[in-house]
Design a protein around this motif. Structure first.
Motif, PDB file in Angstrom:
ATOM      1  N   SER A   2       0.828  -1.197   0.000  1.00  0.00           N
ATOM      2  CA  SER A   2       0.000   0.000   0.000  1.00  0.00           C
ATOM      3  C   SER A   2       0.864   1.249   0.000  1.00  0.00           C
ATOM      4  O   SER A   2       1.900   1.314   0.638  1.00  0.00           O
ATOM      5  N   THR A   4       0.674   4.888   1.058  1.00  0.00           N
ATOM      6  CA  THR A   4      -0.108   5.908   1.741  1.00  0.00           C
ATOM      7  C   THR A   4       0.620   7.233   1.613  1.00  0.00           C
ATOM      8  O   THR A   4       1.819   7.293   1.427  1.00  0.00           O
ATOM      9  N   ALA A 117      -5.272   0.433  -2.646  1.00  0.00           N
ATOM     10  CA  ALA A 117      -4.864   1.363  -1.594  1.00  0.00           C
ATOM     11  C   ALA A 117      -4.716   2.784  -2.141  1.00  0.00           C
ATOM     12  O   ALA A 117      -5.060   3.751  -1.469  1.00  0.00           O
TER      13      ALA A 117
END
Ligand SMILES: *[C@@H]1O[C@H](CO)[C@@H](O)[C@H](O)[C@H]1NC(C)=O
Ligand SMILES: *[C@@H]1O[C@H](CO)[C@@H](O)[C@H](O)[C@H]1NC(C)=O
Ligand SMILES: *[C@@H]1O[C@H](CO)[C@@H](O)[C@H](O)[C@H]1NC(C)=O
Ligand SMILES: *[C@@H]1O[C@H](CO)[C@@H](O)[C@H](O)[C@H]1NC(C)=O
Ligand SMILES: *[C@@H]1O[C@H](CO)[C@@H](O)[C@H](O)[C@H]1NC(C)=O
Ligand SMILES: *[C@@H]1O[C@H](CO)[C@@H](O)[C@H](O)[C@H]1NC(C)=O
Ligand SMILES: *[C@@H]1O[C@H](CO)[C@@H](O)[C@H](O)[C@H]1NC(C)=O
Ligand SMILES: *[C@@H]1O[C@H](CO)[C@@H](O)[C@H](O)[C@H]1NC(C)=O
Ligand SMILES: *[C@@H]1O[C@H](CO)[C@@H](O)[C@H](O)[C@H]1NC(C)=O
Length: 389
Positions: A2, A4, A117
């Protein structure tokens, strides 16, 4: 994996910043975000117009569409990069455009797994087209995550609650179709054809969203079609060829008033084909050969029906008497009986009439000469009598 970014999260009125790996910062304007994405993709030649040193307005760069923002400026709302050879994964900065509603990366060679994500942060996204790429792996369970039906919204990721179109056909996705897709409240178009998906369709698909078109051909899906597919009455197309579906069609498809195209060939459906389907006012195309359907083909069909392929089933009934729009009728190897209609002029647009290996009896009517557009006629393997007019 993911990606972020720095995400502003408001908890109890306090603004927190949750840090993560990131290729850009949320504070950056749309122009900087475009430049960051270009860089994330290795500054491909196809994005040469995305040049930070040029004087041009970034809203005029290739594939970029802007709208007037709330605060007077222009904001990026659409990226249409179809057919550009990018072949890099989705840069995390993609959802730094807070107003992005449309993302088209079809035919670009986008690799990797479904970039969930990253995409869940595009909370305004309505149209997501990642068709014909090399995405592989399973669709994430949480693809429809954070729908109100499943309780509270999570604060760290945005979500896809506004998504209306999800196009992932021609990839190499595997696994089953996550039930959470059925919880995206605005999803109307799902195109997942030509992947390696297997298992059953989510049982409530269509119940919680205005489903209008579902394409799932050329996978290895099995089980029945859900009863809820047309629950909201918006469905106009079902494309489910070349799978391993079985069992009866839901009888309520006969009440699916907008249905135009029903394409179910090469499965293992069985049981009575709901007779009311044949009378649906918008119905144009029915392709259901190579199943095990039983049931009666009525003598009068929807006046809009143009194309019927129903070979290799076990239908009974007779040749339609009236189907003024009908162009092609293929019904080989069924149990249709009765005679050809005496007045064939009510089938005046027929170009192909193929129904070998049925139980048609009687003469070939002279009115067949009124079918001026007829290209092919195959009535072999029946019990016809008399001369050919
Ligand atoms: C862009 O997003 C901001 C923040 O959500 C909003 O205030 C503004 O109205 C949006 N503009 C457009 C054109 O959608
Ligand atoms: C799929 O994408 C490739 C380019 O990556 C393109 O050449 C091909 O025409 C596309 N196929 C379809 C059916 O769009
Ligand atoms: C969905 O769209 C509405 C209306 O444009 C907007 O207010 C909302 O922020 C969007 N996003 C989500 C996650 O609901
Ligand atoms: C698709 O996946 C299968 C196995 O899951 C693999 O054998 C095949 O090579 C993949 N095809 C492409 C084009 O990536
Ligand atoms: C299709 O999926 C079933 C499991 O549902 C599996 O047993 C079968 O091997 C798959 N067939 C193909 C051709 O992939
Ligand atoms: C279809 O499903 C049946 C079990 O329901 C399985 O035995 C068969 O292998 C499947 N066919 C294919 C082509 O995967
Ligand atoms: C139809 O049913 C017969 C007998 O039940 C079975 O042998 C055949 O494989 C089935 N065909 C299809 C396409 O499901
Ligand atoms: C029959 O075909 C003609 C020529 O294509 C077309 O103009 C006409 O609308 C068709 N009639 C019906 C009832 O579909
Ligand atoms: C007519 O259909 C039969 C049975 O499917 C087939 O064997 C024959 O070749 C067809 N005839 C023509 C002229 O297509």
């Amino acid at each position: 994996m993911s990606n972020t970014c720095l995400l502003p999260v408001v908890i109890g009125g306090v603004l927190l910043l949750s840090a993560g790996e990131c290729s850009s910062q949320l504070a950056a304007g749309d122009r900087d975000t475009l430049v960051a994405i270009r860089k994330g993709w290795g500054n491909p030649r196809r994005l040469a117009s995305w040049d930070p040193d040029s004087a041009s307005d970034h809203c005029s760069w290739d594939g970029v569409m802007c709208s007037d923002g709330g605060g007077g400026g222009r904001v990026v709302t659409e990226l249409s990069l179809s057919d550009m050879k990018l072949t890099w994964t989705l840069p995390a900065a993609m959802c730094d455009f807070v107003n992005l509603t449309r993302l088209d990366l079809s035919n670009t060679g986008l690799p990797g797994t479904f970039p969930g994500a990253t995409l869940y942060r595009c909370s305004q996204l309505r149209f997501l087209d990642l068709a014909n790429n090399t995405l592989h792996g399973a669709l994430p369970r949480d693809i429809g995550n954070l729908s109100p039906l499943r309780g509270e919204m999570s604060e760290d990721f945005g979500n896809l609650r506004n998504l209306t179109l999800l196009s992932l056909y021609m990839n190499n996705l595997t696994g089953t179709i996550p039930a959470s897709i059925g919880l995206l409240p605005k999803l109307s178009t799902i195109w997942l054809d030509n992947n390696n998906l297997f298992g059953e369709l989510p049982p409530e698909l269509g119940k919680h969203s205005p489903l209008s078109s579902i394409g799932i051909s050329n996978n290895n899906l099995s089980g029945p079609l859900p009863e809820t597919l047309c629950a909201n009455g918006e469905l106009y197309g079902i494309y489910a060829s070349n799978n391993n579906f079985s069992r009866n069609l839901p009888a309520n498809l006969g009440d699916c008033v907008l249905l135009q195209e029903l394409v179910l060939d090469n499965n293992r459906f069985s049981g009575d084909f709901p007779e009311k389907i044949w009378l649906l006012p918008e119905l144009e195309i029915v392709m259901i050969p190579n199943n095990n359907f039983t049931g009666v083909l009525p003598a009068v069909l929807s006046s809009n029906i143009q194309h019927i392929e129903m070979g290799n089933n076990m239908f009974s009934g007779s040749i339609p008497r009236t189907a003024i729009s009908l162009r092609g009728f293929w019904a080989e190897n069924n149990q249709l009986d009765g005679e050809l209609p005496a007045d064939m002029s009510k089938l005046a647009n027929l170009t192909d009439l193929s129904m070998p290996d049925n139980h048609i009896t009687g003469p070939i009517p002279a009115s067949i000469k009124l079918l001026l557009n007829l290209n092919s006629l195959n009535l072999s393997g029946n019990q016809l009598t008399g001369p050919i007019p």
